[in-house]
Design a protein around this motif. Structure first.
Motif, PDB file in Angstrom:
ATOM      1  N   LYS A   1      66.630 -18.410   3.691  1.00 26.73           N
ATOM      2  CA  LYS A   1      65.881 -18.329   4.947  1.00 26.73           C
ATOM      3  C   LYS A   1      66.600 -18.971   6.124  1.00 26.73           C
ATOM      4  CE  LYS A   1      61.477 -18.383   2.451  1.00 26.73           C
ATOM      5  NZ  LYS A   1      60.182 -19.088   2.244  1.00 26.73           N
ATOM      6  N   HIS A   2      67.573 -19.829   5.855  1.00 30.95           N
ATOM      7  CA  HIS A   2      68.222 -20.577   6.926  1.00 30.95           C
ATOM      8  C   HIS A   2      69.740 -20.515   6.750  1.00 30.95           C
ATOM      9  CE1 HIS A   2      64.203 -22.041   7.823  1.00 30.95           C
ATOM     10  NE2 HIS A   2      64.084 -22.388   6.553  1.00 30.95           N
ATOM     11  N   LYS A   3      70.445 -20.436   7.870  1.00 31.89           N
ATOM     12  CA  LYS A   3      71.890 -20.234   7.844  1.00 31.89           C
ATOM     13  C   LYS A   3      72.687 -21.535   7.779  1.00 31.89           C
ATOM     14  CE  LYS A   3      71.723 -15.741   8.163  1.00 31.89           C
ATOM     15  NZ  LYS A   3      72.141 -14.897   7.012  1.00 31.89           N
ATOM     16  N   SER A   4      72.062 -22.662   8.085  1.00 30.67           N
ATOM     17  CA  SER A   4      72.776 -23.940   8.059  1.00 30.67           C
ATOM     18  C   SER A   4      71.821 -25.037   7.642  1.00 30.67           C
ATOM     19  CB  SER A   4      73.377 -24.261   9.431  1.00 30.67           C
ATOM     20  OG  SER A   4      72.352 -24.570  10.364  1.00 30.67           O
ATOM     21  N   PHE A   5      72.378 -26.155   7.198  1.00 31.26           N
ATOM     22  CA  PHE A   5      71.539 -27.276   6.801  1.00 31.26           C
ATOM     23  C   PHE A   5      70.757 -27.814   7.993  1.00 31.26           C
ATOM     24  CE2 PHE A   5      70.778 -31.796   6.043  1.00 31.26           C
ATOM     25  CZ  PHE A   5      70.092 -31.736   4.832  1.00 31.26           C
ATOM     26  N   ASP A   6      71.395 -27.885   9.154  1.00 29.83           N
ATOM     27  CA  ASP A   6      70.732 -28.411  10.348  1.00 29.83           C
ATOM     28  C   ASP A   6      69.578 -27.527  10.806  1.00 29.83           C
ATOM     29  OD1 ASP A   6      72.438 -30.578  10.415  1.00 29.83           O
ATOM     30  OD2 ASP A   6      73.846 -29.638  11.816  1.00 29.83           O
ATOM     31  N   ALA A   7      69.564 -26.267  10.350  1.00 33.70           N
ATOM     32  CA  ALA A   7      68.503 -25.348  10.750  1.00 33.70           C
ATOM     33  C   ALA A   7      67.228 -25.512   9.943  1.00 33.70           C
ATOM     34  CB  ALA A   7      68.992 -23.911  10.641  1.00 33.70           C
ATOM     35  N   LEU A   8      67.257 -26.345   8.901  1.00 27.05           N
ATOM     36  CA  LEU A   8      66.033 -26.566   8.119  1.00 27.05           C
ATOM     37  C   LEU A   8      64.972 -27.178   9.025  1.00 27.05           C
ATOM     38  CD1 LEU A   8      67.465 -28.027   4.776  1.00 27.05           C
ATOM     39  CD2 LEU A   8      66.566 -25.723   5.168  1.00 27.05           C
ATOM     40  N   PRO A   9      63.777 -26.603   9.057  1.00 24.41           N
ATOM     41  CA  PRO A   9      62.749 -27.079   9.997  1.00 24.41           C
ATOM     42  C   PRO A   9      62.027 -28.323   9.483  1.00 24.41           C
ATOM     43  CG  PRO A   9      61.873 -25.286   8.697  1.00 24.41           C
ATOM     44  CD  PRO A   9      63.326 -25.427   8.293  1.00 24.41           C
ATOM     45  N   ASN A  10      61.312 -28.980  10.370  1.00 23.36           N
ATOM     46  CA  ASN A  10      60.413 -30.048   9.940  1.00 23.36           C
ATOM     47  C   ASN A  10      59.390 -29.468   8.961  1.00 23.36           C
ATOM     48  OD1 ASN A  10      61.673 -31.910  11.552  1.00 23.36           O
ATOM     49  ND2 ASN A  10      60.217 -31.733  13.235  1.00 23.36           N
ATOM     50  N   GLY A  11      59.116 -30.236   7.921  1.00 21.64           N
ATOM     51  CA  GLY A  11      58.177 -29.767   6.909  1.00 21.64           C
ATOM     52  C   GLY A  11      58.750 -28.757   5.942  1.00 21.64           C
ATOM     53  N   ALA A  12      60.070 -28.596   5.929  1.00 23.30           N
ATOM     54  CA  ALA A  12      60.702 -27.623   5.031  1.00 23.30           C
ATOM     55  C   ALA A  12      60.397 -27.948   3.571  1.00 23.30           C
ATOM     56  CB  ALA A  12      62.208 -27.611   5.255  1.00 23.30           C
ATOM     57  N   SER A  13      60.200 -26.900   2.787  1.00 25.56           N
ATOM     58  CA  SER A  13      59.982 -27.062   1.343  1.00 25.56           C
ATOM     59  C   SER A  13      61.337 -27.042   0.638  1.00 25.56           C
ATOM     60  CB  SER A  13      59.084 -25.949   0.812  1.00 25.56           C
ATOM     61  OG  SER A  13      59.624 -24.676   1.135  1.00 25.56           O
ATOM     62  N   ILE A  14      61.573 -28.067  -0.161  1.00 23.92           N
ATOM     63  CA  ILE A  14      62.857 -28.222  -0.845  1.00 23.92           C
ATOM     64  C   ILE A  14      62.614 -28.332  -2.344  1.00 23.92           C
ATOM     65  CG2 ILE A  14      64.998 -29.543  -1.019  1.00 23.92           C
ATOM     66  CD1 ILE A  14      64.569 -28.516   1.771  1.00 23.92           C
ATOM     67  N   ALA A  15      63.210 -27.440  -3.129  1.00 24.50           N
ATOM     68  CA  ALA A  15      63.125 -27.520  -4.586  1.00 24.50           C
ATOM     69  C   ALA A  15      64.279 -28.373  -5.101  1.00 24.50           C
ATOM     70  CB  ALA A  15      63.190 -26.129  -5.202  1.00 24.50           C
ATOM     71  N   ILE A  16      63.949 -29.333  -5.972  1.00 18.93           N
ATOM     72  CA  ILE A  16      64.975 -30.176  -6.578  1.00 18.93           C
ATOM     73  C   ILE A  16      64.780 -30.188  -8.094  1.00 18.93           C
ATOM     74  CG2 ILE A  16      65.096 -31.627  -4.508  1.00 18.93           C
ATOM     75  CD1 ILE A  16      63.621 -33.813  -6.092  1.00 18.93           C
ATOM     76  N   PRO A  17      65.845 -30.452  -8.877  1.00 23.48           N
ATOM     77  CA  PRO A  17      65.694 -30.484 -10.334  1.00 23.48           C
ATOM     78  C   PRO A  17      64.685 -31.542 -10.766  1.00 23.48           C
ATOM     79  CG  PRO A  17      68.011 -30.392  -9.716  1.00 23.48           C
ATOM     80  CD  PRO A  17      67.242 -30.651  -8.456  1.00 23.48           C
ATOM     81  N   ASN A  18      63.983 -31.262 -11.865  1.00 25.96           N
ATOM     82  CA  ASN A  18      62.957 -32.199 -12.320  1.00 25.96           C
ATOM     83  C   ASN A  18      63.430 -33.185 -13.368  1.00 25.96           C
ATOM     84  OD1 ASN A  18      63.155 -30.588 -14.598  1.00 25.96           O
ATOM     85  ND2 ASN A  18      61.044 -29.852 -14.540  1.00 25.96           N
ATOM     86  N   ASP A  19      64.704 -33.092 -13.801  1.00 22.44           N
ATOM     87  CA  ASP A  19      65.204 -34.109 -14.727  1.00 22.44           C
ATOM     88  C   ASP A  19      65.677 -35.324 -13.924  1.00 22.44           C
ATOM     89  OD1 ASP A  19      68.452 -34.063 -14.663  1.00 22.44           O
ATOM     90  OD2 ASP A  19      67.656 -32.050 -14.335  1.00 22.44           O
TER      91      ASP A  19
END
Length: 261
Positions: free
Chosen positions: A112-130
């Motif tokens: 959805k976004h072309k750069s890291f800086d383009a991530l909006p406020n409140g962005a949903s981020i999936a991270i590993p659960n281990d």
């Protein structure tokens, strides 16, 4: 010397040959993707040294150490040292590292976004659960300046250790292998390189950002502690950390995977 004595001498000579003079089968556990591909490049070199490598693929990070500990494998090649340390601490495995292999700098990806800086406020981020790879994701986000973590958390911070979250990121913890599949549903996901490449992503071109490749997350070959000093271990290490395999890694992965030797 009589023919009988000559025969006995020949038999004695064969019996006293080093263990690797005869082909020895090694079952080595890996995750699909680069780990398996690299081991395929190791196989012919190991065969020249008397090792018959059987590659056993696992779809997650938990089972390969259990399989090694229980004797279903002779070695595995899929994890970094912080992950193994955590597994030994929580599960009591008597497993030891015998060499470093390659580094897979973890990356942040988005559809959805072309750069890291383009991530909006409140962005949903999936991270590993281990614990280890989830902590690795949070450390990367801290390095990028969007969160801060408690002092002294080491390599295994959790979302409970986030003390500042300036962009009000919303974290979703998922199995590491599933991370590429949720890219349509989140703003970004932190994905291990082997799962990224398996999903058709190019870590060099597609990642919004990647971690420092000189960090503590170089991968390893592990064996049972009781096997650590056996002759086949040294032979396996020499075959893996050879110039031929390094060239294969460089040409095959073009910077997505980095050799440690």
């Amino acid at each position: 010397m009589s023919l009988k004595n000559l025969g006995l001498a020949a038999l004695f000579s064969l019996a006293t040959l080093p263990a690797l003079a005869q082909t020895q089968t090694l079952r080595i556990g890996v995750t699909p993707g680069p780990h398996a591909q690299i081991l395929e490049a190791v196989k012919p070199l190991a065969a020249q040294k008397g090792l018959d490598i059987k590659i056993v693929e696992f779809s997650d990070y938990v089972v390969p150490n259990e399989a090694l500990s229980s004797g279903e494998l002779e070695a595995n090649s899929f994890q970094h040292q912080p992950y193994l340390d955590n597994q030994k601490e929580t599960r009591g495995y008597k497993i030891e590292t015998v060499t470093q292999t390659v580094n897979f700098p973890i990356g942040i990806y988005s559809k959805k976004h072309k750069s890291f800086d383009a991530l909006p406020n409140g962005a949903s981020i999936a991270i590993p659960n281990d614990p280890t790879n989830g902590g690795r994701a949070l450390l990367l986000l801290q390095d990028k300046g969007v969160i801060k973590l408690k002092d002294g958390v080491g390599f295994k911070p959790t979302i409970l250790d986030v003390t500042e979250n300036t962009k009000k990121l919303k974290f979703t913890e998922i199995d590491a292998a599933q991370a590429p599949r949720v890219l349509d549903d989140v703003d970004a996901a932190v994905i291990n390189t082997n799962y990224a490449t398996q999903a058709g992503l190019d870590p060099v071109k597609d990642a919004l950002t990647r971690e420092n490749p000189k960090g503590p997350y170089v991968n390893i070959i592990a064996v049972r502690a009781a096997d650590k000093d056996k002759p086949w271990v040294k032979t396996l290490v020499e075959a893996y950390r050879s110039p031929e395999v390094k060239k294969f890694v460089e040409e095959k992965f073009k910077g997505a995977v980095l050799a440690s030797w």
